[in-house]
Every structure is written in structure tokens, then in C-alpha cells.
Write a protein that holds these residues in place. Structure first.
Motif, mmCIF file in Angstrom:
data_model
loop_
_atom_site.group_PDB
_atom_site.id
_atom_site.type_symbol
_atom_site.label_atom_id
_atom_site.label_comp_id
_atom_site.label_asym_id
_atom_site.label_seq_id
_atom_site.Cartn_x
_atom_site.Cartn_y
_atom_site.Cartn_z
ATOM 1 N N ALA A 67 0.818 -1.219 0.000
ATOM 2 C CA ALA A 67 0.000 0.000 0.000
ATOM 3 C C ALA A 67 0.855 1.273 0.000
ATOM 4 O O ALA A 67 0.315 2.372 -0.062
ATOM 5 C CB ALA A 67 -0.919 -0.003 1.224
ATOM 6 N N TYR A 68 2.184 1.105 0.093
ATOM 7 C CA TYR A 68 3.082 2.270 0.175
ATOM 8 C C TYR A 68 4.121 2.190 -0.934
ATOM 9 O O TYR A 68 5.301 1.960 -0.681
ATOM 10 C CB TYR A 68 3.756 2.326 1.549
ATOM 11 C CG TYR A 68 2.765 2.224 2.691
ATOM 12 C CD1 TYR A 68 2.003 3.339 3.055
ATOM 13 C CD2 TYR A 68 2.559 1.026 3.362
ATOM 14 C CE1 TYR A 68 1.065 3.246 4.079
ATOM 15 C CE2 TYR A 68 1.630 0.932 4.386
ATOM 16 C CZ TYR A 68 0.889 2.049 4.738
ATOM 17 O OH TYR A 68 -0.044 1.964 5.751
ATOM 18 N N PRO A 69 3.702 2.387 -2.200
ATOM 19 C CA PRO A 69 4.612 2.133 -3.333
ATOM 20 C C PRO A 69 5.830 3.051 -3.357
ATOM 21 O O PRO A 69 6.831 2.696 -3.978
ATOM 22 C CB PRO A 69 3.728 2.352 -4.557
ATOM 23 C CG PRO A 69 2.591 3.192 -4.070
ATOM 24 C CD PRO A 69 2.364 2.804 -2.641
ATOM 25 N N ASN A 70 5.762 4.192 -2.701
ATOM 26 C CA ASN A 70 6.936 5.079 -2.709
ATOM 27 C C ASN A 70 7.956 4.731 -1.623
ATOM 28 O O ASN A 70 8.986 5.404 -1.531
ATOM 29 C CB ASN A 70 6.511 6.539 -2.521
ATOM 30 C CG ASN A 70 5.717 7.026 -3.704
ATOM 31 O OD1 ASN A 70 5.781 6.449 -4.793
ATOM 32 N ND2 ASN A 70 4.942 8.091 -3.505
ATOM 33 N N VAL A 71 7.670 3.714 -0.824
ATOM 34 C CA VAL A 71 8.610 3.315 0.235
ATOM 35 C C VAL A 71 9.407 2.107 -0.257
ATOM 36 O O VAL A 71 8.828 1.097 -0.662
ATOM 37 C CB VAL A 71 7.868 2.988 1.541
ATOM 38 C CG1 VAL A 71 8.838 2.483 2.605
ATOM 39 C CG2 VAL A 71 7.122 4.233 2.039
ATOM 40 N N ASP A 72 10.722 2.236 -0.264
ATOM 41 C CA ASP A 72 11.570 1.160 -0.792
ATOM 42 C C ASP A 72 11.742 0.004 0.185
ATOM 43 O O ASP A 72 12.205 -1.071 -0.219
ATOM 44 C CB ASP A 72 12.938 1.719 -1.181
ATOM 45 C CG ASP A 72 12.863 2.590 -2.419
ATOM 46 O OD1 ASP A 72 12.296 2.116 -3.421
ATOM 47 O OD2 ASP A 72 13.327 3.749 -2.375
ATOM 48 N N GLY A 73 11.411 0.195 1.456
ATOM 49 C CA GLY A 73 11.539 -0.896 2.409
ATOM 50 C C GLY A 73 11.834 -0.377 3.805
ATOM 51 O O GLY A 73 12.024 0.823 4.014
HETATM 52 CA CA LIG Z 1 8.005 -0.089 -3.214
#
Ligand SMILES: [Ca+2]
Ligand SMILES: [Ca+2]
Ligand SMILES: [Ca+2]
Ligand SMILES: [Ca+2]
Ligand SMILES: [Ca+2]
Lengths: 501, 501
Positions: free
Chosen positions: B147-153
Motif C-alpha cells: 500500500a506504500y509504493p513510494n517506500v523502498d523498504g
Molecule cells: Ca516499493
């Protein structure tokens, strides 16, 4: 709550568990003044110059005549520096033979050693193979291991060193001993070593130095030879898949308690460590030694100042001299790293009731009980003597326990006052709380509450027996608290001695 | 394959890429004898006592008159020790201004710094919180982050130190700089710090020293306060869940190349490192500096012997003196740890064609290109100067890169000859092979083949431009080879300087 604690029948002081007014009845004497909590009371008259005894050991001398019931502390205790005046084997108190022979269910290996767990290990030579090792281990999920119920898991032992270091000398040798110790550990049914290829800590040198040969349950590989991370991970998974049926064929059989080798450890100590948990663990160690088993004390900086009491417990001069050699090495090591070996009681320690460096160091050494010192070992060296032994190590918990496990310890018992979330693999850690408040607060992490010695009037001997009996249960496969929480995969920390270059 | 490599138009030697017979035509001269692969040929007559130049730098002096076409090596080259005769700012060659301004897609943070990735970090103070940090990070699976596509991890930065160490001095300060460097890194949208509570490396001291305050994207906690591992993991997961929507609101925007700060690194070097990959990376660094960006060279032991050439490139005396101060510190550090700073060419180096310590050290320093040295930094110190800079560190890859990333590097470029499977977080690592054989063998790990300088006649400048252009693509979000393979979670290794106690 009992108002005082006696640590040995021969002691001439006891410790107050709470503040006592003048006139309080303590054993057969009456206090002559206010006694703060954690401080000592004379239970007999002590002549000027006579020894003060706690833990059945000398902690100082009366600087003036001390009456029964007097507060015993820095105002009336002298500490004479006994440097260079070592006595050897003058205080040997062998364990009374046990009335019955105890046993546990362990994995007896082909070489006669006994495992308390049955893991497959991935041992790394250098940080450069850390991700490869973790990715191989991560493949072996509970689902993929379900067909091998006798295998406890696949563990990766990953660290931050192995290159940028001298290729000989004490730092290098210590790291190679750790690798070989984990490779040979009785809790490992199979071992895969993974390196990069160009590191200083060469796997090939290790094989040569220790005369090791590859076989179905011992394999090695280097990323540079296998040609990259992906192929290394694939090859590693295949090698471990081949080991699994062999490892699963190992089963638990009854083994005598004499096959237990227990790492004695403390971390996050408090004012009660030397009164409750450490002496209780020491009694458990005495019970284990009475069975022919082995306790391994470590943490050289923490016994500093009491080494001449340990030489008196040494079975012979050579064993005592090895210990003194470690002390001298540490004095040099800290000096050339611009530190110091000061283990004297701090102002906080003194406020808590610790009077001399002897008393402080004895509080740490109390984990080792009272039996003769049968062997002294370098860091991560194989512990071969039975009985109470000592291994050189820093006090820092993960580095110290890594050395103890490399030396062959198949259980770890860890006392803590502030509270620690330590755990270890392949040998499980049992944690003992020094006080009931922390035990209640960190109940998911603590296996034993030695605080009941203070709060419930349990004796040190009773608590020691509880710990000893837990050794047998945990050794037989019951999960310790830290083990049940999955700890032990990130606490492998080989002691890094030399310069990082 | 081109039969020789010229590293700079002003050089009076070139390097043979394969064995050459006497009489071979090399540029405008003819070889006067056999030239082994990797060895040097004079491309002009050199008078006795005149400088030999490679990398546009002095590598020694002619010990006798050298004719054009002669083999140039230990038999006819003298190396004068120039100790204590430092010249400052006498060799300043600023980058020519770039014809166009390049850009990449980055995360511009509130404080003006720019991230190339968008992670949430869990930073640990001590090994005692390692499992807690790993268990918190493990909760955030790809499914839970979908749900958080801008978070790389969510990354855990876990290490083996933080206690059993002095509470002040260089080792302690270096560790606190690393923690603060990772906490403040522009590739981190949010940070959770996790400690035990009683460790020497106190989180509270760090907050006080750097004036940090907790907020929605910066949180701290200690296991002893939260009361155990399980509750710490639960609390940590909740804190990060609260950060995720905020981190996900960050998006990439066009940013000038001047916002790139690239860690220049080598590991597993071979005889071609100083001829192919390092000079190519040096040219990429020159192109970056021409844009106003920053390159950070490190690995002090590997530039040892060439420090007086770097002082000539220093923008001012203070910058040059800082470098000399590091060299003196290393001489003391290795001496008191019973090592030495010997960086002279080994017999194997000489066989490969390296003649003097200057030439060897220049091969490593070639990664830094040719522009003026604008800043010299302690290990893990924030790099604030633009241009070509230097940071003190060991040569050991994970420890060196950890310092460079803590200093703010948002990309890492790593040259290797033997082959390395290194990777890093939060800044991704680009790997450059020095030779085509290894590139082909480890193609899953290598991003660039600088071996084509030898095998395909590609110029150092062309290869440098290829690397520079890759900087912009990787910075914009394309995964590097190491990143695609999931490396970087186990290579965080703070340099441990003092004694472990
Ligand atoms: Ca991502
Ligand atoms: Ca301790
Ligand atoms: Ca400890
Ligand atoms: Ca290097
Ligand atoms: Ca390196």
C-alpha cells in the motif's frame, strides 16, 4: 522478605536486604547502627587485621576492631594490595560426589561429544559472504524443514570482520578458533562454510591448520569460485538439502549430566547480582561439577582484582599461572588502546554496599561456585577439562558468549539485573533475573527469578538447584524463553582484537 | 585488444596490456626489449633524475637515462622518500565547467538534502537490540508494504559493537557519528532507534550531543524501558506503521547532478584495478565534480605513500594538513596494535608491473580523478564540501562504505578485480569489473565492465562517461545489480577502533 542474606556458612558478614535500624536482630547478633540496604553486618567480632569473609572468600581486612552487629564497609575495612604474591592451590574444595547420577536427552555425536540441539550451521569467514549465508538460511523456512522434525533449523553465523586485519597474530588466531569452534560444535549436525575468496581469513588456511576434510556433513565454498551471489546461494541450498536427511537421522538418547558444558555469563548487572543470581548460578555450577560436568566462567575484566583468589582455587601452579598471564595481557591490551583495567567499586557501587575490588570481582566470579579451577583457556579455545574452568574474554555479552560457545559450551546461563534480551545459537541461553521487579516486568525474557532469594526467603542453594534442574530440561529440548522468542541469529560476535585496516 | 593503455596525455609512460616483443610499435616509439603484460614503456626519452609520470602524477625518478621505448621498472626507477617535504596546492586542476547541467529524479528532503532511495531505517545502538530490530523489519514484508509504493523498504542496521567499550574517545565518537549519520541520511524518510538501555553507546547521549528531538518520523526506544523483546517488537512495528503514510507521501522530483555524493570504493583489487576500473571511475568523478557534485575517496591505508601528491591537490594548506594528520594517526594506530602501514608493492605487485609505492597508491587514488581536493573528513563525519573529497577509513570494504554512507553518500561505486558480492543500504552500490573475464563470470553482480578498456579498446574517458551516466540512472531509481539481488542488509559494519572490554 528475609532481612539478611548469608552467602556461605563460613562468612563473618551477611548482607541486609533492606535498611535496618540499630538494634535489629540479625542471626545471633544485634545491629549497632543503621545498615543501608545491600550493606554488610558483622555476625561475629573481627579483630583488627583479621580477614573479612564473604562468599567464603577474603574480601578485605578489619582496619580496626569490629564488633558483632557492626556495619562493615569502607570506614572499617582495609584492602591490602597482594599483587605479585600469588598462592596456588591453597583453597581447594572439591565438590562432594553427587548422591545420584542425573541425565538428560542429548545428541551423542560420532566423536563422543553431546549436543543439546541439532542444527545445520552456515559459518562465514568474512562479512563479504554475510548476505549469501543469510539468503541460504532464509530458504529453509519451517515449511521446508517440516519433513525433518529432528533438525532444529539452519543457522547463519554472520559477522563484521574477517578482512582488513593482520593475517597472523592473536586477532587472526582468535577468529580462526571461533570458526573452527562453531564448525565442530556438538549442537551442529552439519556445517557449510562460505567465504568470498580473497579475504584475509582464508577458509583453506583453516582446513589446513586443523587438518579438516570435506565430507557429506562438512562442506566449504567461496563466492569468487562459484561465480557470484546467486549461484553461491543456489549451490549452498543444494549442499544443505543433501545434509538434511543425514542430520534428521540423529536422535536424542539419555546422556549423563557430565556431558553438559555450561557458559556462565552476566550482563546488565545490578546491586543484587552478586547476592542473588550469581551465587545461585554458582551453586548450580557446583551441582553440575559434582556430576562430572563443566562450568565455563569468562569475562576477564570483571574478575580483575580477584585473580589471586582464583589462583588459590587452581588445581596446580600451571593453571594458576595461565590465569595470571591473561591478567597481564589485559593490562597491556587496555593500556595500548588508551583504556585502563579499573574494576574498583564506583561511587554508585559503594553506595550499594560494595566495599573493595575483591568483593566486586567476587560478585562476578560467584557464578563459578566454589569448586577447584581445573582449566584456563584462551578465547574460543576448546574446553577439555571437566569441572570449573575459566576462558579469557571481554565482558561484552555477545563477544564473550561467542567465545564460550566456540569452546564447546552446549548451554548458556546468563544472569541480569537491569534486564537483557540476549539469546544464542546453537547453544540456548537460560536467563536468570537478580530481582523480582525486573523479573515481573520482563517475564517473557526471564527463565528464573533469583529475586525470590530476597523477596520470598528462598535460599541460594534452593535457587541453585532450581537452575541446575532447568539445565537438564533445557538441554533435553525444552525451549528457553529467549529460544522461544527466536533470539540467537544476530548475537554471533567474534571478539575483534587487533586493528581494522 | 589495444596493446598499451595511456592514462593521461601528459604521461611519459604507457602500460602494456599483453606481453610485447622487442621492436613492437607503441604510439610513436619502438620497444627496445621484452615488456611483460602490465609493465610500463617510456614513450619519450627521460633524462637521469627526471620525473616518471603516470596518472599525470609523479611515480618516481629515472635512476639512469631512459630511452624512448625502454622498459621502465625497478631497474631504472628511483623512489626518493619525500617525507615531511609536503607541498600544498601546487597541482590544482579544476574540472572544466560542464557543457550542460544534468539531473536525476530524487527525493528532496525538508533540509535540502536529496535522497536516491526512500527507506525507513531501524538504527541500533548496540548488539543487544539486534534481534529486536531484525524482527521489527521482518514484519514489513512486500505484502504489508504494497500500500506504500513510494517506500523502498524497512531496513535494520544491526552491528556487533556498542558496549564493552570506552564511553569516550575516538572509538566511541566514531560510533556515535555513524548512528547519527544513518539517522540523518537523505535516503531515509523515517528513523526508529532501538537500544537496550544499559549500553555504553546511549541513545540519550546521542540525542543530547546532536540536539535531536523525537517527532513523527524520528522515534527512539529502549528494550529495558519497554519491558522485553516481544513488547519492543510490537511497539516498534506500531511506530513504523505510523511513519509509513508520511514516508509514502514523498515523491521523486528532478534534482541537479550536483546533489549526488558518490562513495568511491575498491575491494578485491587485481593488477588491472589501477589501469582500467579505477581511472574510469576517476573520470566519472571528474564529470560529476564538473556538475558541482561530490566524490568521496576513502581507505587511508591504501593511499599511504602518495599523501604528498594529494596535498599538492589540496585547495589549501589546512585541507592538506588534515590529510597528513590522518596519516600520522594511522602510523600510531597500527604500531600500537602491533601492525604496520607497509603499503609498498609486494613481490606479486612488482611482477604485475607496479614499480613504487607511489604508483601503487596512485592506482587506488585514481578512483578520485584529477580535480582539487576540497575537503578531508574524519570517519563518518558529514561531508559538506562539494568536489573531490577524502574521508578517513580502513580499506576493509563494509567498514569503509559504512563511514562513507554515514557521511551522506547517496550512491556507492565499487571497483573490483577478484570479484565482490558487496551491496549496501540505504545508498545502492554500483559495481565495476576491472577485467572482462571476471565480468563474464560474475555477470549477475557486475554493473559495468571496465575490462573493455583492455579487450575492446574503449578509452578510459568513454568508460568514465558510461559510469557517470549510470550514476544518474541508478540515482533515479533503477536497481543496481547488487540491489536487485537483495544485498545491503548485512553489510553495515561501523569501524570498531578501540579495545573490546
Ligand atoms: Ca516499493
Ligand atoms: Ca558481566
Ligand atoms: Ca557479560
Ligand atoms: Ca581497496
Ligand atoms: Ca575497500
Amino acid at each position: 522478605m528475609k532481612q539478611t542474606i548469608r552467602l556461605d556458612p563460613s562468612d563473618n558478614v551477611v548482607t541486609a536486604t533492606r535498611p535496618l535500624e540499630a538494634g535489629a536482630q540479625v542471626e545471633t547478633v544485634t545491629t549497632t547502627g543503621l545498615i543501608p540496604s545491600g550493606h554488610k553486618i558483622a555476625t561475629a567480632a573481627i579483630a583488627e587485621g583479621a580477614p573479612i569473609r564473604k562468599y567464603a572468600q577474603l574480601i578485605g581486612y578489619a582496619a580496626q576492631p569490629i564488633a558483632a552487629g557492626d556495619h562493615v564497609h569502607t570506614h572499617n575495612v582495609a584492602f591490602r594490595n597482594t599483587d605479585e604474591e600469588y598462592a596456588y592451590s591453597t583453597d581447594l574444595r572439591p565438590a562432594a560426589p553427587a548422591a545420584q547420577s542425573d541425565s538428560f536427552m542429548g545428541y551423542r555425536r560420532a566423536n563422543g561429544t553431546v549436543g543439546t540441539r541439532n542444527y545445520i550451521a552456515i559459518v562465514t569467514s568474512v562479512n563479504c559472504s554475510a548476505t549469501a549465508a543469510r539468503q541460504i538460511a532464509a530458504h529453509f523456512t519451517p515449511d521446508r524443514l517440516a519433513a525433518y522434525p529432528n533438525v532444529d533449523g539452519v543457522c547463519a553465523f554472520v559477522h563484521g570482520t574477517g578482512c582488513g586485519m593482520a593475517g597472523d597474530g592473536e586477532g587472526f588466531e582468535a577468529l580462526q578458533r571461533v570458526m573452527w569452534g562453531y564448525a565442530r560444535h556438538p549442537n551442529h549436525a552439519g556445517v557449510l562454510m562460505v567465504g568470498l575468496g580473497c579475504e584475509m581469513n582464508q577458509i583453506d588456511w583453516l582446513l589446513e591448520a586443523y587438518g579438516l576434510e570435506q565430507g557429506p556433513l562438512f562442506q566449504t565454498m567461496n563466492i569468487q569460485n562459484v561465480a557470484g551471489l546467486r549461484r553461491t546461494v543456489e549451490a549452498g541450498i543444494a549442499k544443505i538439502e543433501a545434509m538434511l536427511p543425514l542430520a534428521n537421522a540423529q536422535t536424542r538418547t539419555p546422556c549423563p549430566a557430565s556431558d553438559l558444558k555450561v557458559a556462565l555469563q552476566c550482563g546488565g548487572s545490578d546491586a543484587w547480582s552478586g547476592i542473588t543470581a550469581n551465587p545461585a548460578l554458582g551453586h548450580a555450577c557446583d551441582l553440575l561439577v559434582a556430576q562430572g560436568g563443566t562450568g565455563v566462567l569468562a569475562e576477564t575484566p570483571e574478575i580483575y582484582g580477584a585473580e589471586h583468589l582464583l589462583t588459590r582455587r587452581a588445581i596446580d601452579r600451571a593453571t594458576g599461572d595461565k590465569l595470571i598471564g591473561l591478567i597481564r595481557w589485559w593490562e597491556d591490551y587496555t593500556a595500548r588502546n588508551r583504556g585502563s583495567m579499573d574494576n574498583n567499586p564506583s561511587p554508585g557501587n559503594k553506595k550499594g554496599g560494595l566495599t573493595t575490588i575483591l568483593e566486586k570481582s567476587l560478585g562476578a566470579a560467584a557464578k563459578g561456585g566454589t569448586t577447584p579451577l581445573t582449566g584456563v583457556y584462551k578465547y574460543a579455545e576448546p574446553v577439555t577439562a571437566r569441572g570449573f574452568t575459566f576462558m579469557d574474554s571481554p565482558g561484552y555479552d555477545p563477544a564473550s558468549v561467542t567465545g564460550q560457545i566456540a569452546g564447546g559450551c552446549n548451554l548458556v546461563c546468563f544472569t541480569t539485573g537491569r534486564g537483557s534480551a540476549f539469546g544464542s545459537k546453537p547453544a540456548p541461553t537460560i536467563k536468570v533475573a537478580t530481582n523480582s521487579e525486573m523479573y515481573g516486568r520482563m517475564i517473557d525474557d526471564m527463565d528464573v527469578n533469583a529475586g525470590t532469594i530476597l523477596t520470598d526467603g528462598i535460599s541460594v542453594e534452593e535457587k541453585g538447584r532450581e537452575i541446575y534442574e532447568l539445565f537438564l530440561r533445557i538441554a533435553s529440548g525444552t525451549a528457553s524463553k529467549s529460544e522461544a522468542q527466536g533470539l540467537g541469529d544476530y548475537e554471533f560476535v567474534p571478539w575483534q582484537i587487533g586493528a581494522v585496516m
